[in-house]
Design an enzyme around this catalytic site. Sequence first.
Site, PDB file in Angstrom:
ATOM      1  CG  ASN A   8      -1.862   1.105   1.312  1.00 51.66           C
ATOM      2  OD1 ASN A   8      -1.806   2.012   0.490  1.00 51.66           O
ATOM      3  ND2 ASN A   8      -2.754   1.056   2.277  1.00 51.66           N
ATOM      4  NE  ARG A  89      -5.738   1.879  -0.769  1.00 57.19           N
ATOM      5  CZ  ARG A  89      -5.660   3.073  -0.215  1.00 57.19           C
ATOM      6  NH1 ARG A  89      -4.540   3.503   0.288  1.00 57.19           N
ATOM      7  NH2 ARG A  89      -6.725   3.839  -0.158  1.00 57.19           N
ATOM      8  CG  HIS A 178     -12.832   3.938   2.359  1.00 58.89           C
ATOM      9  ND1 HIS A 178     -13.527   4.973   2.954  1.00 58.89           N
ATOM     10  CD2 HIS A 178     -11.527   4.208   2.572  1.00 58.89           C
ATOM     11  CE1 HIS A 178     -12.676   5.815   3.496  1.00 58.89           C
ATOM     12  NE2 HIS A 178     -11.452   5.392   3.277  1.00 58.89           N
ATOM     13  N   GLY A 207     -13.045   6.393   9.478  1.00 56.15           N
ATOM     14  CA  GLY A 207     -11.714   6.707  10.000  1.00 56.15           C
ATOM     15  C   GLY A 207     -11.457   8.162   9.715  1.00 56.15           C
ATOM     16  NE  ARG A 238     -10.104  13.406   1.781  1.00 58.32           N
ATOM     17  CZ  ARG A 238      -9.845  12.105   1.960  1.00 58.32           C
ATOM     18  NH1 ARG A 238     -10.770  11.288   2.436  1.00 58.32           N
ATOM     19  NH2 ARG A 238      -8.674  11.622   1.650  1.00 58.32           N
ATOM     20  CD  GLU A 383      -8.849  -0.663   3.417  1.00 59.77           C
ATOM     21  OE1 GLU A 383      -8.287  -0.407   4.502  1.00 59.77           O
ATOM     22  OE2 GLU A 383      -9.191   0.214   2.620  1.00 59.77           O
TER      23      GLU A 383
HETATM   24  P1  ADP Z   1      -7.289   6.546   7.785  1.00 59.74           P
HETATM   25  O1  ADP Z   1      -6.993   5.092   7.449  1.00 59.74           O
HETATM   26  O2  ADP Z   1      -8.356   7.155   6.940  1.00 59.74           O
HETATM   27  O3  ADP Z   1      -6.073   7.400   7.923  1.00 59.74           O
HETATM   28  P2  ADP Z   1      -8.042   5.465  10.371  1.00 59.74           P
HETATM   29  O4  ADP Z   1      -8.997   4.397   9.977  1.00 59.74           O
HETATM   30  O5  ADP Z   1      -6.700   5.073  10.861  1.00 59.74           O
HETATM   31  O6  ADP Z   1      -7.929   6.560   9.239  1.00 59.74           O
HETATM   32  O7  ADP Z   1      -8.759   6.338  11.512  1.00 59.74           O
HETATM   33  C1  ADP Z   1      -8.204   7.449  12.118  1.00 59.74           C
HETATM   34  C2  ADP Z   1      -9.218   7.995  13.139  1.00 59.74           C
HETATM   35  O8  ADP Z   1      -9.547   6.938  14.037  1.00 59.74           O
HETATM   36  C3  ADP Z   1      -8.733   9.170  13.963  1.00 59.74           C
HETATM   37  O9  ADP Z   1      -9.734  10.159  14.053  1.00 59.74           O
HETATM   38  C4  ADP Z   1      -8.507   8.554  15.342  1.00 59.74           C
HETATM   39  O10 ADP Z   1      -8.865   9.422  16.357  1.00 59.74           O
HETATM   40  C5  ADP Z   1      -9.432   7.363  15.350  1.00 59.74           C
HETATM   41  N1  ADP Z   1      -8.829   6.293  16.152  1.00 59.74           N
HETATM   42  C6  ADP Z   1      -7.841   5.484  15.786  1.00 59.74           C
HETATM   43  N2  ADP Z   1      -7.512   4.640  16.801  1.00 59.74           N
HETATM   44  C7  ADP Z   1      -8.306   4.942  17.834  1.00 59.74           C
HETATM   45  C8  ADP Z   1      -8.465   4.459  19.156  1.00 59.74           C
HETATM   46  N3  ADP Z   1      -7.719   3.472  19.610  1.00 59.74           N
HETATM   47  N4  ADP Z   1      -9.423   5.020  19.932  1.00 59.74           N
HETATM   48  C9  ADP Z   1     -10.198   6.009  19.462  1.00 59.74           C
HETATM   49  N5  ADP Z   1     -10.092   6.520  18.207  1.00 59.74           N
HETATM   50  C10 ADP Z   1      -9.164   6.000  17.410  1.00 59.74           C
END
Ligand code: ADP
Length: 400
Positions: A8, A89, A178, A207, A238, A383
């Site tokens: 990725n 990916r 996604h 996320g 965003r 994924e």
């Molecule tokens: P992306 O893959 O789009 O970068 P993620 O799926 O990793 O995003 O999600 C990031 C978000 O998830 C952030 O807003 C973060 O606060 C939240 N997050 C990640 N891990 C935790 C956790 N252990 N507890 C609470 N929120 C979390």
Amino acid sequence: MSKVMTINSGSSSLKFKLYEMPEENVICSGNLERIGSPDGIFTIKYNGNKDVTEPVLENHAVAAKLLVEALVNKGIIKSFDEIGAIGHRIVQGGKYFKESAMFNKDTESKIESLIPLAPLHNAAHLTCFRAFKEVLPNCPAIATFDTAFHQTMEPEDYVFPIPYELTEKYDIRRYGAHGTSHKYLSIEAEKYLHDTKSKKIISCHIGSGASITAIKDGKCIATSMGLTPLGGIMMGTRTGDMDPSVFNYVCTVTGKSAEEVYQMFNKKSGYLGVSQLSNDSRDILDAVEKGNKLAKLANDIFVRRIADYIGQYFVRLGGADLIIFSAGIGENEPRTRASVCDAIGEALGVEIDKELNSTIHGKECLISTKNSRIKVVVIPTDEEVMIARDAYRMCIKESK
Ligand code: ADP
């Protein structure tokens, strides 16, 4: 015994996982960060070890070589030949790809032609594919597209109401993103749908980037992200969907260029923009608990947009059997799950076990009560395993 590597890649990073297939055991994983700058970081986890080094990673080719050599040097594989396939990916597959594709000249040129739609991503993916091709010239590779799962949408769901000649000439339409995650979640969710005649799922991948997808009998019916991942629900940085005239008006009143405002809507909006505090849900929710008004507003908008999309997809699907929460926030943040379920509860008859919900972080669990008209489940997404499955099937199993 066959080993498959998933890749990725971003413009300056490369995440990898090496699987033993078809068992789906992860042999090692890690990432190479800050590719192109003098202070690279290489993290690799294997056999309970975590090694971190700081090599100079001039470009993706150097990173790919370093990774493959490290696998041999650390005794994870004996020789390069052990890697039977690589799965890359790819963010944007445009109208061309409805499923994963073998990497060949045609696939490469189609991915290249889609660079204008995903400038940072598709260009980096190709650079990375070529880097691995140099290091492992005989290893077959596949491309797995974030957009492929959404290709089953009908025109009413993917055509934007702009002059149709533009839609046709420039392939302007909803592609979504996604898709690999939503597909994985719909497969994992099958066990919750044995007692239902229909298989109607609303899948919430929430996320930093976030999208919601309506899935019927395993097929995507509608998804919230649009031409690019800027569309749909509000996200970490965003905007998600807005009245399009906001764009023009912001350009006019600030004197900023279209490109600057586009960057603002992508990188400085959402949670971060409204709260003026952070793009991270943990910071936002902690600030809400301390009485921060803008953090509360940001969170209220976030929750309402998710609830609105669930309502929209409930209608679009003619009901729903299952709502899935996944990704960083969906898997780990009980407060967001509870707020969303509260918002949809009265209209859709959704009820969750709040005590159980508050204990669920990053693991699969059915959190709805017996009285709930729709089951609600938390499922961690994966994924990479989807990419590994396709790479194994297409490059190893089907060629035996
Ligand atoms: P992306 O893959 O789009 O970068 P993620 O799926 O990793 O995003 O999600 C990031 C978000 O998830 C952030 O807003 C973060 O606060 C939240 N997050 C990640 N891990 C935790 C956790 N252990 N507890 C609470 N929120 C979390």
